[in-house]
Structures are given as C-alpha cells and as structure tokens.
Design an enzyme around this catalytic site. Structure first.
Site, mmCIF file in Angstrom:
data_model
loop_
_atom_site.group_PDB
_atom_site.id
_atom_site.type_symbol
_atom_site.label_atom_id
_atom_site.label_comp_id
_atom_site.label_asym_id
_atom_site.label_seq_id
_atom_site.Cartn_x
_atom_site.Cartn_y
_atom_site.Cartn_z
ATOM 1 N N LYS A 79 85.108 67.426 84.969
ATOM 2 C CA LYS A 79 85.780 68.391 85.847
ATOM 3 C C LYS A 79 85.576 68.057 87.316
ATOM 4 O O LYS A 79 84.474 67.669 87.723
ATOM 5 C CB LYS A 79 85.220 69.799 85.602
ATOM 6 C CG LYS A 79 85.558 70.394 84.243
ATOM 7 C CD LYS A 79 84.968 71.799 84.140
ATOM 8 C CE LYS A 79 84.962 72.314 82.711
ATOM 9 N NZ LYS A 79 86.284 72.615 82.190
ATOM 10 N N ARG A 163 100.445 83.608 74.904
ATOM 11 C CA ARG A 163 101.594 84.447 74.540
ATOM 12 C C ARG A 163 102.588 84.531 75.692
ATOM 13 O O ARG A 163 103.795 84.474 75.494
ATOM 14 C CB ARG A 163 101.127 85.851 74.160
ATOM 15 C CG ARG A 163 100.622 85.959 72.744
ATOM 16 C CD ARG A 163 100.893 87.364 72.226
ATOM 17 N NE ARG A 163 100.318 87.577 70.917
ATOM 18 C CZ ARG A 163 101.028 87.532 69.791
ATOM 19 N NH1 ARG A 163 102.324 87.275 69.824
ATOM 20 N NH2 ARG A 163 100.443 87.739 68.632
ATOM 21 N N GLY A 212 87.019 80.903 75.782
ATOM 22 C CA GLY A 212 86.622 81.975 74.873
ATOM 23 C C GLY A 212 86.756 81.663 73.397
ATOM 24 O O GLY A 212 86.517 82.527 72.558
ATOM 25 N N GLY A 233 84.269 75.404 74.839
ATOM 26 C CA GLY A 233 83.276 75.205 75.878
ATOM 27 C C GLY A 233 81.922 75.689 75.418
ATOM 28 O O GLY A 233 81.241 75.052 74.605
#
Lengths: 290, 179
Positions: A79, A163, A212, A233
């Site tokens: 990252k 979504r 999550g 993660g």
C-alpha cells in the site's frame, strides 16, 4: 490505454476467483500461500492494528516488503498513501507486483489521487460507487475493490458499496445512448468509461470485495453480490486458527454457490476476529479520497 | 465440441469466451459433480498454479482429472495450467537444479516459474505459432520452458526458448492466446 495498462489489467484477470491476504511477516506470507492465497498484501500493521494504534499511517518499510517478496512465489502487493507519488515510485523501484493506493493509510493528498497512467507498475484502488470506480480507472487503476470499512471485521460497508456499484452498472446499461452524457456528468466519470459500462454491463477492470470479510460466509456473500474475488485483511491473522480459516475462505470463493460445502467449511474454525461494528467507530476510512 | 474449463481460480471466464469464439460449448469445473457432464477437451486456464493445485486436491478433482488426462483426453493449457502439467519444476535450490512436479507431471518438459521476473517483466510480442505468423502473445508473470524431451513438438519460441508445445494429447503454452 497503453500496452502496459493492458498487461496490468491482464494480471488482475489472473487473480480472479482468488483471495488476497494481508500479511505482516514472511512467516504469515508462507502460511497464506500454503492456504491458497492468490496474492499477498505486505504491510507492517494490519488495518485493525492501524485503527487501534491511531496516528499517521504510512507506506511499509521496503526491507520488510522485500522479505515477503523473497518468501513467496505468488504476487506481492503493498500500500501507498492516497496521492503519495513518491511512495508509489519507491514501491515500483522494488518491483512490487501491484500497488494499493489505499484509504487504510493516512492520505497524503486530500483532493487528488496519483496519475497512475505514468507508472509501469499496476494499481488497485478502492471505490464506494460506480463514479468513484470510473474516476480511479480514468486515472489508470487497473483493478478496483470496494472500500469496506477496514479493520472492523464488519462486512456491512463492503456490501453497501458492492450493491451500489452493481445497481448503478445495471442502471447505466438500461439507459438510451443519448442519455449517457448526462449520466457521465451525474457520476462525475469519464464519458468513454461510462460508454464501456453501457455496452458491456461491467467495469473495464476486475472488481474485488474488500473490507470486513472475516468468514467463508462473508466471502460467499460478496461473490453472490458480484465480486470477482476478495481481499481479506485483519480477518485471518486476527482469528484463532489463521491457516484453517484462510484455506476455508479460499474454497468458499471458488464454490460460493454450494451451501452444503460452505456449511462444512464454516465448521470449527475457532474464534473469528472480534471486530467492531462499523457504526461504533470514529475514524471513517472509507471517506478518504473520493 | 464440449470443453470443460477448470474454474477453481484464475482467468477461466476468458478461457470459456475463447472456446465459445471457436464454436465450442463450455462448462465450468468447480467440483467433482461437474465432471459428470463429460467433455471432449479439458482447458486449464491462467491463474496462480499454487492456488489451483491446492484446490484441485482439496476439492477431490486431482485424481479423476489425472485419470482422464492419462487416458488420452485432449488438454489445452496456458501459463498456470502448463505448470500443473509439467514433469519437472526448475528449482535452483535442489541438487540437479530441478524437482519433480507435485501436480499432474505428465508433460515431459521442465518449467521455471515467474521466469521473466515480477509484473514489471510482463510483456506482449508477436510471433509464429504452429505455422501461423503474426500471432499475438501475452506473457503475464509467465513461466519459461527450460528443457524439453525429444518427443515433444515445439510450436512457438521466444528468444530461442520454447513457449508452446504439443505432446500426445496435450497442447500447452506459457503465454495467453485467450487474452
């Protein structure tokens, strides 16, 4: 689009149907590879610990990243901060396979992202909706992921983002061609990319879920909603039995439609990461970099 | 023609599209029950060979597929698929520089993984494949074929090194014709 970007989109295609795992040490990287990770994300602290520690969070030590590159044969990602051109150049110099320009680290620029078309190395970026995804692709990102709310173990944001993005894609597909100009304006996205979505019903690059995901069921849910693979993660190395959980999530992504198999994969995994509800937290990372 | 595409991980959607463009009917192989559909050709797509190899064994697909390959089922493999088929893997750490494959090991070649380096070493070129000039060839973190047994037919080369081969029922390449 140049040849380099085409090659970089191609690498993301090779990662599809796979699980990319956060690791902080060569030992964890080996566990992840043995469990079936299709790539690892090398970072000093996993998002849950970044959140707990607070303070400014930066690119990881290149020596630590090189240690992980030496430990595994699968692609290694790392990252950099949003807008931090120099960190990205450093990661390119150590031949990282993919850079994640990530909201999990403290942003270096609060309005602009990196011009990723100027790099030979590929970038993945987070997006909460279609406009954000197409802006990042316009800047040269060759892979997209949902932002989720990193380090919480709460999948609610990743679900919301996926979504929303899929719903907006369906809407763009349904428009008349002469309505695409207004749609591009509303989405604040490049017109040529809106036209691509209209014609093809998908993003022009691979789209993963992130943020999550903590259980095989979470991974299967994100595949059901249209993800082409998942990032995990904090969910693995903050759990009781990382190797077993990692392997179970890998199988869940391949056979997300087989509920009987998912039931078996979900058995006796030991404690999942405790997590925090996304609404209980103060630092909202998904808001970083729009 | 009916093509079964191994779809446990990787660019299997691209492989299916490739065969459909060539007029074949395709289906995805994700678990044992999928093999009941029967196939005229098995396609092994690009992806990560370590992941695909592990999932083949975890899902119980390895033995039944090996039986079919040994029995002469035509196989078309690219990149990771070629690695799964190779007899030997180049391993500088071992005594004679190679180690036997832990996967199918049916193609008498030696393969070096990530032979052109990391993603910055990925490239495209144009070459002759099996007599077809100007064939675009995309190499993504590609392996290289470092040795072939004499009975293996070489279909294309890059810098003098074989990049696709044919042997009995198997056609395999280190680059991606489907991209």
């Amino acid at each position: 689009m140049n040849d380099r970007q085409e090659l970089n989109r191609n690498l993301a295609q090779m990662l599809k149907g796979g699980v990319i795992m956060d690791v902080t040490t060569p030992e964890q990287a080996k566990i992840a590879e043995a469990a079936g990770a299709c790539a690892v994300m090398a970072l000093e602290r996993i998002p849950a610990d970044i959140r707990a520690a607070g303070g400014v969070s930066r690119m990881s030590d290149p020596a630590m990243i090189k240690g992980i590159q030496a430990a595994v044969s699968i692609p290694v990602m790392a990252k950099c901060r949003i807008g931090h051109i120099a960190e990205a150049r450093i990661l390119e110099a150590i031949e990282i396979d993919y850079i994640d320009e990530s909201e999990v680290l403290s942003p270096a620029d609060d309005t602009r992202h990196i011009d990723k078309t100027k790099f030979a190395v590929p970038f993945v970026c987070g997006a909460r909706d279609l406009g954000e995804a197409l802006r990042r692709i316009g800047e040269g990102a060759t892979m997209i992921r949902t932002k989720g709310e990193p380090g919480t173990g709460d999948v609610v944001q990743a679900v919301r983002h996926m979504r929303k993005m899929q719903g907006e894609i369906r809407r763009v597909v349904s428009l008349r061609e002469d309505e695409l100009y207004e749609a591009a304006k509303e989405l604040a996205a490049p017109l040529d990319l809106v036209k691509f979505v209209h014609a093809n019903g998908k993003l022009p690059v691979v789209n993963f879920a992130a943020g999550g995901v903590a259980t095989p069921a979470d991974a299967a849910l994100m595949m059901e909603l249209g993800a082409e693979g998942v990032f995990v993660g904090s969910g693995i190395f903050k759990s009781g039995d990382p190797a077993k959980r990692a392997a179970a999530i890998v199988q869940a992504v391949t056979n997300w439609q087989d509920a009987k198999l998912l039931a078996k994969l979900s058995e006796n995994l030991g404690p999942a990461m405790v997590g925090i509800n996304a609404e209980e937290i103060e630092t909202i990372m998904e808001e970083r970099g729009k | 023609m009916k093509v079964g595409v191994l779809s446990v991980q990787g660019a299997f959607a691209e492989m299916e599209a490739y065969w459909r463009r060539h007029g074949a009917e395709t289906f995805e192989i994700r678990q044992l029950a999928d093999l009941e559909r029967g196939m005229d050709l098995l396609a092994l797509p690009g992806g990560e060979s370590t992941v695909q190899g592990k999932l083949l064994k975890d899902l119980g697909l390895f033995e039944p597929l090996k039986e079919r390959i040994d029995g002469g089922l035509p196989v078309f493999a690219v990149c990771a698929g070629l690695i799964l088929l190779a007899e030997k893997i180049d391993d500088p750490g071992s005594r004679d520089g190679t180690r036997p494959s832990q996967w199918f090991g049916v193609l008498p070649v030696t393969v070096k993984r990530n032979a052109y380096g990391r993603q910055l070493g990925s490239f495209t070129t144009v070459g002759t494949w099996d007599g077809h000039p100007n064939t675009p060839m995309t190499f993504i973190r590609a392996p290289a074929i470092t040795a072939v047994q004499p009975e293996v037919e070489i279909l294309s080369t890059f810098n003098g090194q074989p990049t696709s081969v044919r042997y009995r029922n198997i056609t395999a390449s280190t680059w991606h014709p489907e991209l």
